[in-house]
Design an enzyme around this catalytic site. Sequence first.
Site, PDB file in Angstrom:
ATOM      1  N   CYS A 117      72.895  40.775  -9.370  1.00 60.50           N
ATOM      2  CA  CYS A 117      72.249  39.926 -10.406  1.00 60.50           C
ATOM      3  C   CYS A 117      73.328  39.522 -11.416  1.00 60.50           C
ATOM      4  O   CYS A 117      74.161  40.502 -12.053  1.00 60.50           O
ATOM      5  CB  CYS A 117      71.028  40.671 -10.987  1.00 60.50           C
ATOM      6  SG  CYS A 117      70.542  39.582 -12.416  1.00 60.50           S
ATOM      7  N   CYS A 144      66.779  32.540  -8.866  1.00 61.76           N
ATOM      8  CA  CYS A 144      66.586  33.948  -9.362  1.00 61.76           C
ATOM      9  C   CYS A 144      67.894  34.818  -9.337  1.00 61.76           C
ATOM     10  O   CYS A 144      68.817  34.549  -8.232  1.00 61.76           O
ATOM     11  CB  CYS A 144      65.820  34.819  -8.446  1.00 61.76           C
ATOM     12  SG  CYS A 144      64.264  34.252  -8.341  1.00 61.76           S
ATOM     13  N   CYS A 165      72.012  45.819 -12.043  1.00 64.86           N
ATOM     14  CA  CYS A 165      71.728  45.411 -10.623  1.00 64.86           C
ATOM     15  C   CYS A 165      72.786  44.693 -10.164  1.00 64.86           C
ATOM     16  O   CYS A 165      73.285  43.870 -10.476  1.00 64.86           O
ATOM     17  CB  CYS A 165      70.334  44.838 -10.577  1.00 64.86           C
ATOM     18  SG  CYS A 165      68.930  45.560 -11.339  1.00 64.86           S
ATOM     19  N   CYS A 201      71.566  41.651 -19.967  1.00 65.32           N
ATOM     20  CA  CYS A 201      70.546  42.765 -19.426  1.00 65.32           C
ATOM     21  C   CYS A 201      71.548  44.115 -19.247  1.00 65.32           C
ATOM     22  O   CYS A 201      72.433  43.983 -18.687  1.00 65.32           O
ATOM     23  CB  CYS A 201      69.803  42.522 -18.153  1.00 65.32           C
ATOM     24  SG  CYS A 201      69.020  43.886 -17.238  1.00 65.32           S
ATOM     25  N   CYS A 234      60.133  29.609 -16.175  1.00 64.55           N
ATOM     26  CA  CYS A 234      60.892  31.251 -16.196  1.00 64.55           C
ATOM     27  C   CYS A 234      61.563  31.448 -17.490  1.00 64.55           C
ATOM     28  O   CYS A 234      62.368  30.583 -17.764  1.00 64.55           O
ATOM     29  CB  CYS A 234      61.740  30.888 -15.061  1.00 64.55           C
ATOM     30  SG  CYS A 234      62.606  32.335 -14.638  1.00 64.55           S
ATOM     31  N   GLU A 289      68.948  31.117 -21.000  1.00 70.44           N
ATOM     32  CA  GLU A 289      68.398  30.204 -20.251  1.00 70.44           C
ATOM     33  C   GLU A 289      66.988  30.233 -19.926  1.00 70.44           C
ATOM     34  O   GLU A 289      66.452  31.373 -20.094  1.00 70.44           O
ATOM     35  CB  GLU A 289      69.233  30.143 -18.927  1.00 70.44           C
ATOM     36  CG  GLU A 289      70.548  29.881 -19.197  1.00 70.44           C
ATOM     37  CD  GLU A 289      71.468  30.150 -17.722  1.00 70.44           C
ATOM     38  OE1 GLU A 289      72.618  29.503 -17.763  1.00 70.44           O
ATOM     39  OE2 GLU A 289      70.812  30.581 -17.166  1.00 70.44           O
TER      40      GLU A 289
HETATM   41  N1  SAH Z   1      64.548  42.127 -15.067  1.00 66.83           N
HETATM   42  C1  SAH Z   1      63.495  41.821 -14.312  1.00 66.83           C
HETATM   43  C2  SAH Z   1      62.992  40.373 -14.242  1.00 66.83           C
HETATM   44  C3  SAH Z   1      64.161  39.396 -14.480  1.00 66.83           C
HETATM   45  S1  SAH Z   1      65.092  39.328 -12.473  1.00 66.83           S
HETATM   46  C4  SAH Z   1      63.374  42.439 -12.885  1.00 66.83           C
HETATM   47  O1  SAH Z   1      64.327  42.736 -12.494  1.00 66.83           O
HETATM   48  O2  SAH Z   1      62.665  42.174 -12.108  1.00 66.83           O
HETATM   49  C5  SAH Z   1      63.927  38.290 -11.695  1.00 66.83           C
HETATM   50  C6  SAH Z   1      63.974  38.760 -10.225  1.00 66.83           C
HETATM   51  O3  SAH Z   1      65.288  38.071  -9.670  1.00 66.83           O
HETATM   52  C7  SAH Z   1      63.909  40.127  -9.865  1.00 66.83           C
HETATM   53  O4  SAH Z   1      62.930  40.150  -8.881  1.00 66.83           O
HETATM   54  C8  SAH Z   1      65.324  40.276  -9.133  1.00 66.83           C
HETATM   55  O5  SAH Z   1      65.336  41.347  -8.229  1.00 66.83           O
HETATM   56  C9  SAH Z   1      65.662  38.823  -8.809  1.00 66.83           C
HETATM   57  N2  SAH Z   1      67.085  38.666  -8.548  1.00 66.83           N
HETATM   58  C10 SAH Z   1      68.109  39.037  -9.124  1.00 66.83           C
HETATM   59  N3  SAH Z   1      69.398  38.637  -8.636  1.00 66.83           N
HETATM   60  C11 SAH Z   1      68.953  37.910  -7.822  1.00 66.83           C
HETATM   61  C12 SAH Z   1      69.798  37.159  -6.782  1.00 66.83           C
HETATM   62  N4  SAH Z   1      71.251  37.349  -6.662  1.00 66.83           N
HETATM   63  N5  SAH Z   1      69.234  36.498  -5.718  1.00 66.83           N
HETATM   64  C13 SAH Z   1      67.884  36.541  -5.635  1.00 66.83           C
HETATM   65  N6  SAH Z   1      66.998  37.306  -6.484  1.00 66.83           N
HETATM   66  C14 SAH Z   1      67.693  37.857  -7.598  1.00 66.83           C
HETATM   67 FE1  SF4 Z   2      68.336  42.922 -15.279  1.00 64.64          FE
HETATM   68 FE2  SF4 Z   2      68.957  41.242 -13.216  1.00 64.64          FE
HETATM   69 FE3  SF4 Z   2      68.252  43.706 -12.584  1.00 64.64          FE
HETATM   70 FE4  SF4 Z   2      66.374  42.280 -13.644  1.00 64.64          FE
HETATM   71  S1  SF4 Z   2      67.710  41.933 -11.603  1.00 64.64           S
HETATM   72  S2  SF4 Z   2      66.954  44.345 -14.352  1.00 64.64           S
HETATM   73  S3  SF4 Z   2      67.712  40.959 -14.903  1.00 64.64           S
HETATM   74  S4  SF4 Z   2      70.189  43.084 -13.862  1.00 64.64           S
END
Ligand code: SAH
Ligand code: SF4
Length: 348
Positions: free
Chosen positions: A117, A335, A114, A110, A103, A89
């Site tokens: 996410c 995000c 996390c 990934c 974006c 996406e």
């Molecule tokens: N992998 C990279 C970039 C992609 S994620 C990273 O982790 O930085 C981009 C951003 O989205 C990151 O700052 C992450 O902390 C945030 N993010 C992930 N899940 C989210 C959620 N459920 N709500 C708000 N931000 C989120």
């Molecule tokens: Fe991967 Fe999501 Fe963690 Fe970014 S926030 S490193 S996309 S699992």
Amino acid sequence: MNDSILNFRFDGLSEREIFDKPYRAGQIFKFIYENCIFDFNDMTNIPLNLRKSLSENFRILSIVESARRTSSDGVIKFLFELDDKNCVESVYLKDKNNRVTFCISSQCGCRMGCAFCKTGDMGLIRNLRADEILSQVLYLYKIMKGDASVVDKYFNIVFMGMGEPLDNLTNVETAISKLIDKKNLGISQTRITVSTCGIADKIEDLLKKFPNITLAVSLNSPEQSEREKMMPVSKKYPLNLLFQELKRLYGVYKNRITLEYVLIKGVNMRRQDVDLLSQIDKDIFHINLIPINVGGDDPRRPSEPEIKSFMDKLTAVGLKVTRRYRRGADINADCGQLFYEKFVEGVV
Ligand code: SAH
Ligand code: SF4
């Protein structure tokens, strides 16, 4: 499947026998990068037989739009299909001044896992190639060119879509080097933000090549034990080592760094979090708060007063703090909501 012409450098391409005239490669690049023409057959002042052999030998974009959803606030989320039928996406964002940000995804899924996410829930399917990353940018650039409300010809790129860019560093760097190349899109490095979950030993490689790039690090908690629970990657790259490295890099490259901070009620908005955050070097770091995006009514999402109160506390201890407002929430384009299996018409 033919190789994407986006994988070629201008010099390499102009030497190919396929061209009848030395200036042809330049013409083709102009068609692609300036006029956003993604079909050789539409390149009208190229001789017909050359258009035909170009189509037989190369393709231009290596992704195909398979769906798009437009949010009530103007955000557009695209689902792109890759050669192997996997999907990624990308999101087209426009702020209230009609400035545009793309974006972009760097991986399909990934592997960082996390807890908050959705992309992390997918696990890693595969890295994207440089041409797949470039294709997303070019596709959105064409959307921008067709968007009458946009007056500014510049746009920003954030690697905040699916995936961890530093876990696919070589391809991300190749894509960036092409994006900033004057013969391609010629984007300024400062308009490109790479966001990482904190893979400390790979950051310098990126900064060495692109010292003016904007760097964002997803902090999400200033407390090691809490951060490990949210972000397993923190076990390998603990906070003390991460900050040590970020400070060292600041000494060399002088890039200010944005610390992304997903606000999760009851987890990382406590007084002790404010106290720990207050110790962060305020000359180097700026904090960007992102209230957690979750579908529906979720107890983890803080209320507006709670967000404001936390932000005020951070400001009171002298931190530079901004807040990211929710965009594209009704289409799950915000995000952490990029998760293609859910991206089926009618299911949000
Ligand atoms: N992998 C990279 C970039 C992609 S994620 C990273 O982790 O930085 C981009 C951003 O989205 C990151 O700052 C992450 O902390 C945030 N993010 C992930 N899940 C989210 C959620 N459920 N709500 C708000 N931000 C989120
Ligand atoms: Fe991967 Fe999501 Fe963690 Fe970014 S926030 S490193 S996309 S699992």
